[in-house]
Scaffold this motif. Structure first.
Motif, PDB file in Angstrom:
ATOM      1  N   GLN A 116       3.015   9.510   5.822  1.00 48.75           N
ATOM      2  CA  GLN A 116       3.703  10.359   4.875  1.00 48.75           C
ATOM      3  C   GLN A 116       3.701   9.869   3.378  1.00 48.75           C
ATOM      4  N   ILE A 117       3.296  10.709   2.383  1.00 50.43           N
ATOM      5  CA  ILE A 117       3.086  10.489   1.160  1.00 50.43           C
ATOM      6  C   ILE A 117       4.358   9.818   0.526  1.00 50.43           C
TER       7      ILE A 117
ATOM      8  N   PHE B  14       0.859  -1.186  -0.114  1.00 48.34           N
ATOM      9  CA  PHE B  14      -0.084  -0.147  -0.031  1.00 48.34           C
ATOM     10  C   PHE B  14       0.996   1.190  -0.169  1.00 48.34           C
ATOM     11  N   GLU B  15       0.451   2.252  -0.741  1.00 47.05           N
ATOM     12  CA  GLU B  15       1.542   3.434  -0.989  1.00 47.05           C
ATOM     13  C   GLU B  15       0.665   4.557  -0.701  1.00 47.05           C
ATOM     14  N   VAL B  16       0.951   5.515   0.174  1.00 45.63           N
ATOM     15  CA  VAL B  16       0.257   6.743   0.427  1.00 45.63           C
ATOM     16  C   VAL B  16       0.492   7.672  -0.787  1.00 45.63           C
ATOM     17  N   THR B  17      -0.641   8.157  -1.258  1.00 46.32           N
ATOM     18  CA  THR B  17      -0.704   9.206  -2.256  1.00 46.32           C
ATOM     19  C   THR B  17      -1.193  10.629  -1.927  1.00 46.32           C
TER      20      THR B  17
ATOM     21  N   GLU C  82      -8.907  10.803  -1.653  1.00 48.31           N
ATOM     22  CA  GLU C  82      -7.812   9.840  -1.794  1.00 48.31           C
ATOM     23  C   GLU C  82      -6.873   9.647  -0.779  1.00 48.31           C
ATOM     24  N   VAL C  83      -6.536   8.602  -0.753  1.00 47.50           N
ATOM     25  CA  VAL C  83      -5.605   8.262   0.698  1.00 47.50           C
ATOM     26  C   VAL C  83      -4.312   7.577  -0.241  1.00 47.50           C
ATOM     27  N   GLY C  84      -4.519   6.556  -0.903  1.00 46.88           N
ATOM     28  CA  GLY C  84      -3.255   6.092  -1.501  1.00 46.88           C
ATOM     29  C   GLY C  84      -3.688   4.731  -2.421  1.00 46.88           C
ATOM     30  N   ARG C  85      -2.823   3.731  -2.871  1.00 49.07           N
ATOM     31  CA  ARG C  85      -3.081   2.658  -3.619  1.00 49.07           C
ATOM     32  C   ARG C  85      -2.394   1.382  -3.242  1.00 49.07           C
ATOM     33  N   LEU C  86      -3.287   0.330  -3.328  1.00 50.64           N
ATOM     34  CA  LEU C  86      -2.829  -0.896  -3.163  1.00 50.64           C
ATOM     35  C   LEU C  86      -2.558  -1.490  -4.505  1.00 50.64           C
ATOM     36  N   THR C  87      -1.343  -2.366  -4.460  1.00 45.57           N
ATOM     37  CA  THR C  87      -0.901  -3.022  -5.615  1.00 45.57           C
ATOM     38  C   THR C  87      -0.636  -4.334  -5.120  1.00 45.57           C
TER      39      THR C  87
END
Ligand code: HEM
Length: 500
Positions: free
Chosen positions: A102-103, A85-88, A312-317
């Motif tokens: 943190q972004i 998961f990455e914060v965007t 928006e919060v982040g992205r899951l890959t």
């Protein structure tokens, strides 16, 4: 403290196999002794009985006899993958959870995607609600977001959970799925109306699990570093887009591929075509909650996006398939109780029911120390819990009571400052909440989320199941649909009458 750290490190090194163990090159018994033979039992002569002294056979067979563990009581069929998961986007004004700090920050995740009502061997594409569970391995411990692919649920009181599941799963006599019991429950508990609209639309038969959204469904609290809270809903939106089969297409696939969703996910990840989802939240202040026109803790309702916009919060890959299905998927244990500082439960009744049920079933399904299994293990456990069946790590010689004068761990002031205490009072009693505006959002879904083709398919999909229900249940269903949309009820009644 130093001693404690050293013990922990040693345990970790052994468990992670950093300290090498001597490995035999031959196959072995469960106790590591080289096997005499792989394929034959020891017998008295070439045609005689098997002898009890064939301990290799006994060892292998007794383990095989215990291979299966109880399937999950719901969501039995599923598959998993891991990734990050990455914060965007910066949401620290809402939550101090370190996972959002943190972004650009990345946190490892494991995901399990499942069907809700199916047994383990059933076709992926049957009409069902899909489970979308995410385990975040954060520096503050495990955060489990255990969601579904619809933003609403069947019931709003956890007391009814065993009942809705019994009514929707196999009949106790015939062991068949049963249209009468399903529609009996829906019509007797009309708070199901909203999810019925999602389930019997083509959303009930997704094209693949890469093409579904995930929703936390329940209302949570986010707490920021000043201790202020907002209420929150979590959403995971597919970056592949939403794509569904019609009921007929889904049925046709069942004849040729039972596991199409799992195959699709596994192959796409293996090819490097990594699926991803955007995490959004909707938030509501205490004041907005107090003046809301609907009960914000009712999980049969969505929060309108025009009033509570997506943030928006982040992205899951997902980037990695499991190496061992049993270890990484069958034994993974998701539970809404697992939250980290900065994320708290709200007073959502259904969430409270869930806070009890998951751990309880996992203690039964996996045993007392299931949190020590590698797939469930957080990075940072130090406490006063000890021992139990199948203990891998009992914290060595660390002090096992509190308070103590030997440097044992203490609760965190920081976690305390984010615990969001709240005032409550009231008369303890049993309050019926079955009649809290069951239909307006169902009507909205039918009129505005579905287009003409979607509405036709909805009627077709309901008809396909309801025609197998008893006549008096069909009539009750028509009555329920009248409260959602007159023309829907009329069209369905015409179809059912002509099928008599
Ligand atoms: C009072 C209501 C509920 C109760 C008592 C309940 C109970 C359970 C139980 C006992 C399990 C099996 C867990 C296991 O064996 O590891 C489970 C799994 C699951 N539930 Fe619920 N549930 C409830 C509501 C919901 C809701 C509202 C959602 C959606 C947000 C949901 C999503 C899931 C998912 C996705 C799983 C599968 C987890 C996995 O992949 O292992 N449940 N539930």
């Amino acid at each position: 403290m130093e001693v404690f750290k050293t013990i922990f490190l040693l345990y970790f090194l052994i468990l992670e196999k950093v300290i090498p163990q001597t490995c035999p090159s031959s196959s072995t018994t469960s106790y590591g002794s080289p096997l005499i033979h792989d394929d034959h039992t020891a017998t008295v002569g070439s045609n005689g009985p098997v002898v009890l002294e064939d301990t290799e056979f006994l060892d292998e067979m007794s383990h095989f006899d215990r291979e299966r563990i109880p399937p999950r009581v719901v969501h039995a069929k599923g598959f998993g993958a891991s990734g990050y998961f990455e914060v965007t986007n910066d949401i620290t004004k809402y939550s101090a959870a370190k996972v959002f700090s943190q972004i650009g920050k990345k946190t490892p995740i494991a995901v399990r995607l499942s069907s809700t009502l199916s047994d383990q061997g059933i076709a992926d594409t049957i009409r069902d609600v899909r489970g979308f569970s995410v385990k975040f391995y954060t520096e503050d411990g495990i955060w489990d977001l255990v969601g579904n692919d619809f933003p609403v649920f069947f019931i709003r009181d956890p007391r009814l959970f065993p009942h809705v599941i019994h009514a929707l799963k196999r009949h106790p006599t015939t062991n068949l799925f049963n249209a009468t019991t399903r529609w009996d429950f829906y019509t007797l508990r009309p708070e199901t109306a909203h999810i019925v609209m999602w389930l019997y639309s083509d959303m009930g038969t997704p094209y693949s699990m890469r093409h579904i959204n995930g929703y936390g469904v329940n209302t949570f609290k986010l707490v920021n570093k000043s201790g202020q809270h907002v209420y929150c809903k979590f959403h995971l939106y597919s970056r592949q887009g939403i794509k569904n089969y019609s009921g007929k297409e889904a049925a046709a696939i069942q004849a040729s591929d039972l596991d199409i969703y799992q195959r699709d996910m596994f192959n796409n990840i293996a090819k490097g075509n990594y699926p991803s989802w955007t995490m959004h939240i909707q938030v509501m202040t205490q004041n907005q909650a107090d003046t809301s026109t609907f009960n914000i803790f009712d999980d049969t309702k969505v929060w309108p996006e025009d009033q509570y916009p997506l943030i928006e919060v982040g992205r899951l890959t997902l980037t990695k398939n499991p190496i061992n299905y049993f270890e990484e998927v069958e034994q993974i244990a998701f539970c809404p109780t697992r939250m980290v500082p900065g994320i708290r439960p709200s007073v959502d009744r259904m969430l409270h029911g869930r806070l009890y049920s998951y751990t309880d079933t996992q203690l039964y399904r996996l045993g007392a120390n299931y949190m020590q299994l590698p797939i469930n293990r957080p990075c940072n456990v130090q406490n006063y819990q000890r021992d139990g069946k199948m203990t891998f790590y009992s914290q060595g010689g660390a002090v096992n009571y509190h308070p103590n004068s030997f440097g044992g761990p203490n609760a965190s002031h920081w976690a305390q400052s984010l615990s969001s205490p709240y005032f409550t009072s009231g008369v303890v009693g049993v309050y019926d909440n079955g009649d809290e505006d069951n239909f307006s959002q169902a009507t909205y879904f039918y009129k505005h989320r579905l287009d003409d083709a979607g509405r036709n398919n909805f009627i077709e999909n309901v008809f396909d199941e309801l025609r197998n229900a008893e006549r008096f249940i069909q009539k009750k269903a028509i009555k329920m649909f009248k409260k959602i949309d007159e023309s829907l009820a009329q069209n369905l009644a015409t179809k059912l009458n002509s099928a008599k």
